[in-house]
Design an enzyme around this catalytic site. Structure first.
Site, mmCIF file in Angstrom:
data_model
loop_
_atom_site.group_PDB
_atom_site.id
_atom_site.type_symbol
_atom_site.label_atom_id
_atom_site.label_comp_id
_atom_site.label_asym_id
_atom_site.label_seq_id
_atom_site.Cartn_x
_atom_site.Cartn_y
_atom_site.Cartn_z
ATOM 1 N N LYS A 148 0.837 -1.209 0.000
ATOM 2 C CA LYS A 148 0.000 0.000 0.000
ATOM 3 C C LYS A 148 0.872 1.259 0.000
ATOM 4 O O LYS A 148 0.594 2.215 -0.728
ATOM 5 C CB LYS A 148 -0.948 -0.016 1.198
ATOM 6 C CG LYS A 148 -2.095 -1.008 1.051
ATOM 7 C CD LYS A 148 -3.140 -0.823 2.123
ATOM 8 C CE LYS A 148 -4.269 -1.833 1.975
ATOM 9 N NZ LYS A 148 -5.105 -1.615 0.787
ATOM 10 N N ASN A 198 -18.175 -7.868 -0.917
ATOM 11 C CA ASN A 198 -18.105 -8.796 -2.040
ATOM 12 C C ASN A 198 -19.346 -9.687 -2.072
ATOM 13 O O ASN A 198 -19.752 -10.187 -1.022
ATOM 14 C CB ASN A 198 -16.843 -9.655 -1.873
ATOM 15 C CG ASN A 198 -16.473 -10.413 -3.123
ATOM 16 O OD1 ASN A 198 -16.855 -10.056 -4.222
ATOM 17 N ND2 ASN A 198 -15.729 -11.487 -2.954
ATOM 18 N N HIS A 250 -15.191 0.732 2.147
ATOM 19 C CA HIS A 250 -15.042 -0.713 2.238
ATOM 20 C C HIS A 250 -16.203 -1.379 1.505
ATOM 21 O O HIS A 250 -17.285 -1.568 2.051
ATOM 22 C CB HIS A 250 -15.006 -1.128 3.710
ATOM 23 C CG HIS A 250 -14.784 -2.595 3.915
ATOM 24 N ND1 HIS A 250 -15.168 -3.250 5.055
ATOM 25 C CD2 HIS A 250 -14.208 -3.532 3.122
ATOM 26 C CE1 HIS A 250 -14.851 -4.525 4.961
ATOM 27 N NE2 HIS A 250 -14.268 -4.711 3.794
#
Length: 287
Positions: A94, A140, A137
Site C-alpha cells: 500500500k 463482495n 469498504h
C-alpha cells in the site's frame, strides 16, 4: 468523470464492473498485462451472469467492458477524479502505491481506500492531502451489494465524504459512515466470527457444512462464516487478522492455526478452487 481503480483482483474487478455498469469510465490498473487480461475475461463472464439474475439490467458485457481501460502505467491515472485502491492488505504494498499516485494525481483527486482493516488515518499520512482520503469498504460481490462501509479518517473532510456519497449514489449504493479504528465495524466483528468458526472445525466440534448450516438455517444468515471466509479469500482473512492483532495487541485476534495451515497449503477459498469448501469455478457471484 474519470475514475481510477488500482488492483484487478476480486475486489478491484468488482469495483470496476460496478462503476462501468453505472456508466462511469474506468481505468483499471495492475502490475501485469496477464492479470488485466484475465480480469477482463472474468468481468465479461460476471456481467453475463449478473444479467441472468437481474432482469432489469439492460447492458451487454461488451458495453460494460467498453468503459473499462486497462493499463500497467500509473501515469494513466493523472486525470482521475477518484482513485480507488484495492491492493492486498500489506502495508509495504500500500505504501508503494500511494508513493506513486501522489506524484501523478491531480491536486483535487480523492483517494478512496478499499481496505479491510488498515487504519485510514495511517494510510492518509502517506499523502499530502489527508483531507481527501476516505475509506470505502466495498462488500463482495461488489456489483450486487447495495451498501458500503465508509470510514472517516482523522482529517477526512465533509466535502470529501459528500463527493464520495454522490459517486456511490450514482452506482445505486448507500454508505454508512463510521469512525476510524483498525477493522472498523464490519471486519473487527466478522473476522472474529470467521476465526472462531475455524477453531470449531479445528477442534472437531463440527465440520464446515454443519457450522455454516447453523448460521444459515438457525440464525437466518445468507451465508455462513466459513463460506464467507472462502469468498473473501482465506489469505486475506489471515492477513487482516494479523493486522488486527498487531493493531490492538489483543489475543482474541490470534489466527487459528488451521486457517494459517490452509493458507500455507494454497487453499485460499473460491479463487483457488478450494478452501473450507470446493468450487468448480471462480465466479464471484452467488445464486
Amino acid at each position: 468523470m474519470n475514475i481510477g481503480v488500482i488492483g484487478a483482483g476480486v475486489m478491484g474487478m468488482g469495483v470496476a464492473q460496478s462503476l462501468a455498469q453505472s456508466g462511469h469510465e474506468v481505468t483499471l490498473i495492475d502490475i501485469a498485462e496477464e492479470i488485466l487480461n484475465s480480469a477482463k475475461k472474468k468481468i465479461h463472464n460476471n456481467v453475463r451472469f449478473h444479467a441472468l439474475f437481474n432482469k432489469d439490467f439492460n447492458k451487454t458485457a461488451d458495453e460494460v467492458l467498453s468503459l473499462i481501460t486497462t493499463t500497467t502505467n500509473y501515469s494513466e491515472l493523472s486525470d482521475a477524479d477518484f482513485i480507488i485502491e484495492n491492493v492486498p492488505e500489506d502495508w509495504d504494498i500500500k505504501k508503494s502505491v500511494y508513493e506513486k499516485i501522489i506524484k501523478i494525481s491531480k491536486g483535487d483527486c480523492i483517494f478512496l481506500v478499499n481496505t479491510s482493516c488498515i487504519s485510514i488515518t495511517k494510510i492518509a499520512s502517506l499523502t499530502d492531502r489527508p483531507d481527501r482520503v476516505f475509506g470505502v469498504h466495498f462488500m463482495n460481490p461488489v456489483p450486487v451489494k447495495k451498501t458500503v462501509e465508509g470510514i472517516k479518517g482523522y482529517h477526512t473532510s465533509d466535502v470529501t465524504i459528500r463527493h464520495t456519497n454522490d459517486l456511490l449514489a450514482s452506482m445505486g449504493k448507500e454508505i454508512i459512515v463510521v469512525n476510524d479504528y483498525p477493522g472498523f465495524v464490519s471486519n473487527r466483528i466478522s473476522h472474529l466470527l470467521m476465526n472462531e468458526a475455524a477453531y470449531v472445525v479445528q477442534d472437531q466440534v463440527a465440520d464446515p457444512a454443519q457450522v455454516d448450516d447453523i448460521f444459515v438455517k438457525c440464525y437466518g444468515h445468507t451465508m455462513g462464516p466459513l463460506a464467507t471466509a472462502d469468498l473473501i479469500g482465506l489469505d486475506t482473512v489471515v492477513n487482516s487478522l494479523d493486522i488486527l492483532y498487531d493493531s490492538y495487541q489483543d489475543s482474541k485476534f490470534r489466527v487459528c492455526p488451521l486457517l494459517r495451515k490452509m493458507v500455507d497449503a494454497g487453499l485460499h477459498g473460491r479463487k483457488s478452487g478450494q478452501g473450507f469448501f470446493e468450487y468448480e469455478t471462480e465466479e464471484m457471484f452467488i445464486k
